[in-house]
Design an enzyme around this catalytic site. Structure first.
Site, mmCIF file in Angstrom:
data_model
loop_
_atom_site.group_PDB
_atom_site.id
_atom_site.type_symbol
_atom_site.label_atom_id
_atom_site.label_comp_id
_atom_site.label_asym_id
_atom_site.label_seq_id
_atom_site.Cartn_x
_atom_site.Cartn_y
_atom_site.Cartn_z
ATOM 1 N N GLN A 125 0.865 -1.253 -0.020
ATOM 2 C CA GLN A 125 -0.144 -0.031 -0.230
ATOM 3 C C GLN A 125 0.746 1.197 -0.122
ATOM 4 O O GLN A 125 1.642 1.403 0.706
ATOM 5 C CB GLN A 125 -1.067 0.059 1.329
ATOM 6 C CG GLN A 125 -1.842 1.073 1.583
ATOM 7 C CD GLN A 125 -2.742 1.002 2.836
ATOM 8 O OE1 GLN A 125 -2.115 0.425 3.809
ATOM 9 N NE2 GLN A 125 -3.572 1.806 2.888
ATOM 10 N N GLU A 243 -10.006 -2.115 5.864
ATOM 11 C CA GLU A 243 -8.879 -1.952 6.533
ATOM 12 C C GLU A 243 -8.994 -2.022 8.149
ATOM 13 O O GLU A 243 -8.732 -2.868 8.780
ATOM 14 C CB GLU A 243 -7.720 -1.048 6.212
ATOM 15 C CG GLU A 243 -6.432 -1.170 7.126
ATOM 16 C CD GLU A 243 -5.443 -0.055 6.675
ATOM 17 O OE1 GLU A 243 -5.725 1.035 5.863
ATOM 18 O OE2 GLU A 243 -4.089 -0.216 6.796
HETATM 19 C C1 FAD Z 1 4.099 -0.310 11.005
HETATM 20 C C2 FAD Z 1 3.566 0.658 10.240
HETATM 21 C C3 FAD Z 1 3.291 0.252 8.826
HETATM 22 C C4 FAD Z 1 2.713 1.338 7.910
HETATM 23 N N1 FAD Z 1 2.395 0.692 6.792
HETATM 24 C C5 FAD Z 1 1.807 1.447 5.825
HETATM 25 C C6 FAD Z 1 1.685 1.261 4.441
HETATM 26 O O1 FAD Z 1 1.933 0.161 4.189
HETATM 27 N N2 FAD Z 1 1.321 1.930 3.759
HETATM 28 C C7 FAD Z 1 0.986 3.434 4.004
HETATM 29 O O2 FAD Z 1 0.703 4.188 3.171
HETATM 30 N N3 FAD Z 1 1.383 4.028 4.946
HETATM 31 C C8 FAD Z 1 1.725 2.975 6.217
HETATM 32 N N4 FAD Z 1 1.971 3.442 7.353
HETATM 33 C C9 FAD Z 1 1.924 4.849 7.590
HETATM 34 C C10 FAD Z 1 0.714 5.393 8.362
HETATM 35 O O3 FAD Z 1 -0.387 5.292 7.734
HETATM 36 C C11 FAD Z 1 0.963 6.580 9.440
HETATM 37 O O4 FAD Z 1 1.953 6.400 10.007
HETATM 38 C C12 FAD Z 1 -0.363 7.124 9.836
HETATM 39 O O5 FAD Z 1 -1.508 7.300 8.871
HETATM 40 C C13 FAD Z 1 -0.087 8.229 10.683
HETATM 41 O O6 FAD Z 1 0.686 9.478 9.937
HETATM 42 P P1 FAD Z 1 2.199 9.861 10.417
HETATM 43 O O7 FAD Z 1 3.060 8.827 10.844
HETATM 44 O O8 FAD Z 1 2.685 10.709 9.323
HETATM 45 O O9 FAD Z 1 1.775 10.772 11.717
HETATM 46 P P2 FAD Z 1 1.357 12.159 11.921
HETATM 47 O O10 FAD Z 1 0.270 12.208 10.982
HETATM 48 O O11 FAD Z 1 2.530 13.212 11.747
HETATM 49 O O12 FAD Z 1 0.803 12.076 13.338
HETATM 50 C C14 FAD Z 1 1.776 11.928 14.466
HETATM 51 C C15 FAD Z 1 0.649 12.203 15.854
HETATM 52 O O13 FAD Z 1 -0.118 13.463 15.654
HETATM 53 C C16 FAD Z 1 -1.548 12.914 15.851
HETATM 54 N N5 FAD Z 1 -2.306 13.544 15.151
HETATM 55 C C17 FAD Z 1 -2.068 14.026 13.725
HETATM 56 N N6 FAD Z 1 -3.155 14.793 12.972
HETATM 57 C C18 FAD Z 1 -4.175 14.746 14.144
HETATM 58 C C19 FAD Z 1 -5.544 15.323 14.499
HETATM 59 N N7 FAD Z 1 -6.059 16.029 13.373
HETATM 60 N N8 FAD Z 1 -5.873 15.216 15.704
HETATM 61 C C20 FAD Z 1 -5.239 14.599 16.551
HETATM 62 N N9 FAD Z 1 -4.044 13.896 16.449
HETATM 63 C C21 FAD Z 1 -3.424 14.198 15.466
HETATM 64 C C22 FAD Z 1 -1.271 11.331 15.310
HETATM 65 O O14 FAD Z 1 -2.529 10.631 15.932
HETATM 66 C C23 FAD Z 1 -0.178 10.840 15.880
HETATM 67 O O15 FAD Z 1 -0.164 10.671 17.296
HETATM 68 C C24 FAD Z 1 2.718 2.635 8.386
HETATM 69 C C25 FAD Z 1 2.986 2.961 9.599
HETATM 70 C C26 FAD Z 1 3.449 2.069 10.612
HETATM 71 C C27 FAD Z 1 3.881 2.519 11.978
#
Ligand code: FAD
Lengths: 387, 314
Positions: A125, A243
């Site tokens: 993905q 998902e």
């Molecule tokens: C093990 C693992 C596998 C993954 N696999 C995939 C994959 O296969 N394909 C893919 O596309 N992505 C993948 N991801 C990515 C995942 O979808 C993102 O990590 C997730 O959507 C969060 O985005 P970010 O890491 O940028 O965190 P951020 O968006 O930067 O968030 C950081 C923190 O801020 C909080 N936050 C952000 N916005 C808000 C809001 N509006 N209100 C309250 N809190 C908020 C979040 O909840 C989090 O606690 C994977 C992640 C992990 C850890």
């Protein structure tokens, strides 16, 4: 309400059990996050597929068995009872597959579903970008139309298994200068297309469980687009529903962990805290509650209903339950918790599991985002205004 | 295998809900609280709706329904914080009398001419008796002392199941009151429901309640089917529903701010019911111990619970 299985369902369970007993590898496979483990897991996918167990709910024409959701749940229960390996193709069969089933053309179904169920093509993905995590609509990777191709440029990240997988499904901005949810398209691409560079990312445990993907003028035929141009957001949200909702994490997984936790507690009872004991009992209760709820959701879907924002409730529930169970196990293990292998050489799977459980509340849409969705869509609370 | 309610069960719930919500709002609770809980018209209405005879066999003039329907109605009673001891009489005493083959009073109960409440040693008083009054924090519970309480495990399970079901309705009601308040109360130029700190707390309550519900329905079906392990499922239900409702009560008052601390706002009726039911028919510790016994008791225990993915319903 009828909470007993029919003789046919019982017979099906017996079939699955016998097959698992005969086929599940005796020794645990290497972790799915490394090359060797990935290959072992793909081989397991093919073993499953050789008897059409790849995705039992799909029509036979697509490599399935045409079974209903109750049979799927029975299959999953037996799968986890047998402690069978993780699914290398989970993003394909649980996320993309149902999406293609709903949005794909007949030609796309023919082309993609069977190789997916057969474990011949493993999917990754590719949605997240460095600037688009929780705020997925901030996607900036582009797909520029050039005749009957899109030319993809940009960067995706955190793509699970993309270091080794065959194909990816991504969301790209296909309408120049479009904003937010508009102008995005859902595009499938061969990860070996010229112009794609994969850079494995080491996860905290050291393995390359996910990867960055760089797109440098990657030409992808227009027929690889799922649904209409500019409709990518809606399609992606349907995928996200699969998902978080029913498929990705079926209850058997957590019931199996709860059972192991109970066994672990018995071993460590003499030095366990009363709190740990309560946590163990609650683990059984919560895993059962999740299972009942899933059976209820399955019944609703079988009756023609749909699962909407409730999927967010599931996602929070299983991910936090998983973390709590593994944290409890780490507490029970005490000084041994830090050991990767115990003194007798056996793997400390609780440690690996605990680390992985910490990602559950982050991936598939963080739990904070899920709570926003519940509050706004299920409860109808307003969005934050300028104040 | 079908974890869903039948058409009949759903329309039973809808009928009861429509009836209660039309006639039985917080104004009525306030009046009952002021007038010392007497309005015989309400019991008459419940009788006319068939609710006093819900579980009474049709030969005795009842509707002859089962414990799943009973639990569904108990939840509706919780939803409106019903003051009348309908649950005690119609959903606990009736099935208990039936289990003992004691059918004498049933016709009168169904006809609304008799109320029966039965006490268990685990809470040796009655909701609706004629002994010395005991004052509950819940002004709508009319507790009195009893001379002899029963000590029958089936009675206890019935009481616990119906309390769990009521707590589901109580929790749902408190949640919707808090949500409605969060939409209309503005501070800092917005409805407080726009703030994430409020949203996330309310979302936690939804999760707790929604995942307690199927546990309660499963327990009701287990009792209905007289499964040997029904007591364990009942304890699971009481435990889960108590925790969900308690969380929701605390969250709901917090969301209301000082308004939630007043008599004027309705919430307290439901909070008080929650506090009362949390300890009634076996408190949290009691039910936790029973689950503990089943889960960790090992071989030879009274409730040998099979555990694992393949044992969702065994
Ligand atoms: C093990 C693992 C596998 C993954 N696999 C995939 C994959 O296969 N394909 C893919 O596309 N992505 C993948 N991801 C990515 C995942 O979808 C993102 O990590 C997730 O959507 C969060 O985005 P970010 O890491 O940028 O965190 P951020 O968006 O930067 O968030 C950081 C923190 O801020 C909080 N936050 C952000 N916005 C808000 C809001 N509006 N209100 C309250 N809190 C908020 C979040 O909840 C989090 O606690 C994977 C992640 C992990 C850890």
């Amino acid at each position: 309400m009828q909470l007993t299985y029919t003789p046919e369902q019982e017979a099906f369970r017996a079939d699955v059990r016998a097959w698992m007993q005969a086929n599940v590898p005796r020794e645990p496979l290497a972790t799915l996050e490394c090359r060797e483990g990935y290959d072992q897991h793909v081989a397991w996918e093919r073993t499953l597929a050789s008897d059409n167990w790849g995705m039992v709910t799909w029509p036979e024409a697509y490599g399935g068995r045409g079974l209903d959701l109750i049979q799927w749940l029975i299959f999953e229960e037996e799968y986890f009872r047998a402690n069978a390996p993780n699914r290398a193709n989970q993003n394909g069969i649980f996320l993309l597959g149902p999406t293609i089933m709903e949005y794909g053309t007949e030609e796309q179904k023919q082309r993609f579903l069977k190789p997916m169920a057969k474990g011949e093509v493993i999917w990754a993905q590719a949605w997240s970008e460095p600037g688009a995590g929780s705020d997925l609509a901030a996607i900036s990777s582009r797909g520029v139309r050039d005749g009957d191709h899109y030319v993809l440029t940009g960067q995706k990240t955190w793509s699970s298994r993309a270091a080794f997988a065959d194909w990816g499904f991504g969301i790209f901005r296909t309408e120049p200068n479009s904003k937010r949810h508009k102008g995005l398209s859902f595009i499938l691409f061969d990860l070996n297309t010229p112009g794609i560079t994969r850079r494995p990312i080491r996860q905290l445990h050291g393995e390359a469980g996910f990867a960055e993907l760089f797109f440098d003028d990657v030409r992808v035929p227009v027929e690889n687009r799922l649904a209409g141009e500019g409709e990518g957001w809606n399609v992606a949200m349907a995928t996200a529903g699969f998902e978080r909702g029913l498929m990705l994490r079926s209850p058997g997984r957590f019931q199996a962990t709860a059972k192991q936790l109970i066994d672990l507690y018995r071993k460590h009872e003499s030095h366990a805290s009363p709190g740990a004991r309560e946590a163990v009992i609650q683990a059984w209760g919560a895993a059962q509650a999740y299972a009942y709820n899933t059976y209820a959701v399955a019944a609703k879907i079988i009756a023609g209903g749909k699962i909407g924002a409730e999927a967010s409730l599931n996602k929070i529930f299983w991910s936090e339950l998983d973390r709590t169970m593994h944290r409890t196990a780490m507490q029970l293990l005490g000084a041994q918790a830090e050991l990767k292998r115990f003194a007798d050489g056996t793997l400390n799977h609780w440690l690996e599991g605990y680390i992985f459980s910490l990602s559950g509340p982050i991936y598939a849409g963080s739990n904070e985002i899920q709570r926003n969705i519940i509050a706004e869509r299920l409860l109808g609370l307003p969005r934050l205004g300028a104040g | 295998m079908d974890f869903s309610f039948s058409e009949d069960q759903r329309s039973l719930v809808q009928g009861a809900r429509a009836y209660f919500s039309g006639r039985y709002g917080p104004e009525v609770l306030r009046r009952l609280d002021l007038d010392g809980l007497c309005n015989p018209e309400i019991w008459k209405g419940l009788t006319e709706m068939g609710l006093t005879g819900l579980l009474v066999p049709s030969e005795q003039g009842g509707m002859g329904m089962g414990l799943v329907e009973g639990a569904l109605i108990a939840a509706e009673c919780g939803r409106v914080a019903l003051a009348e001891p309908l649950v005690d009489t119609a959903l606990i005493a009736v099935p208990w009398l039936i289990s003992r083959g004691d059918t004498e009073a049933l016709a009168k109960i169904a006809a609304g001419e008799k109320r029966v409440a039965i006490s268990h040693v685990i809470n040796p008083w009655l909701n609706d008796g004629d002994g010395t009054p005991l004052e509950s924090i819940d002004p709508l519970r009319h507790l009195t002392t009893v001379e002899d309480a029963e000590n029958d495990p089936f009675l206890l399970d019935l009481g616990a199941l119906m309390s769990a079901a009521q707590l589901i309705g109580v929790g749902d009601a408190m949640l919707s009151q808090a949500v409605e308040y969060a939409k209309i109360r503005t501070q800092f130029g917005q409805p407080i429901g726009a703030f994430q700190a409020i949203k996330h707390q309310l979302a936690n309550c939804v999760g707790a309640i929604e995942f307690a519900k199927p546990v309660v329905w499963r327990a009701a079906q287990a009792m209905q089917d007289a499964l040997p392990l029904a007591p364990v499922h009942v304890s699971h239900a009481k435990f889960a529903a108590t925790d969900a409702a308690t969380l929701t009560a605390e969250t709901a008052i917090q969301v209301h701010g000082a308004m939630g601390y007043t008599y004027e706002v309705d919430l307290h009726f439901w909070m008080k019911r929650c506090w009362a039911l949390a300890g009634a028919w076996g408190d949290r510790a009691f039910h936790l111990r029973r689950i503990d016994h089943a889960v960790l008791g090992g071989e030879g225990n009274k409730w040998p619970l099979a555990i694992g993915p393949e044992h969702t319903f065994s």
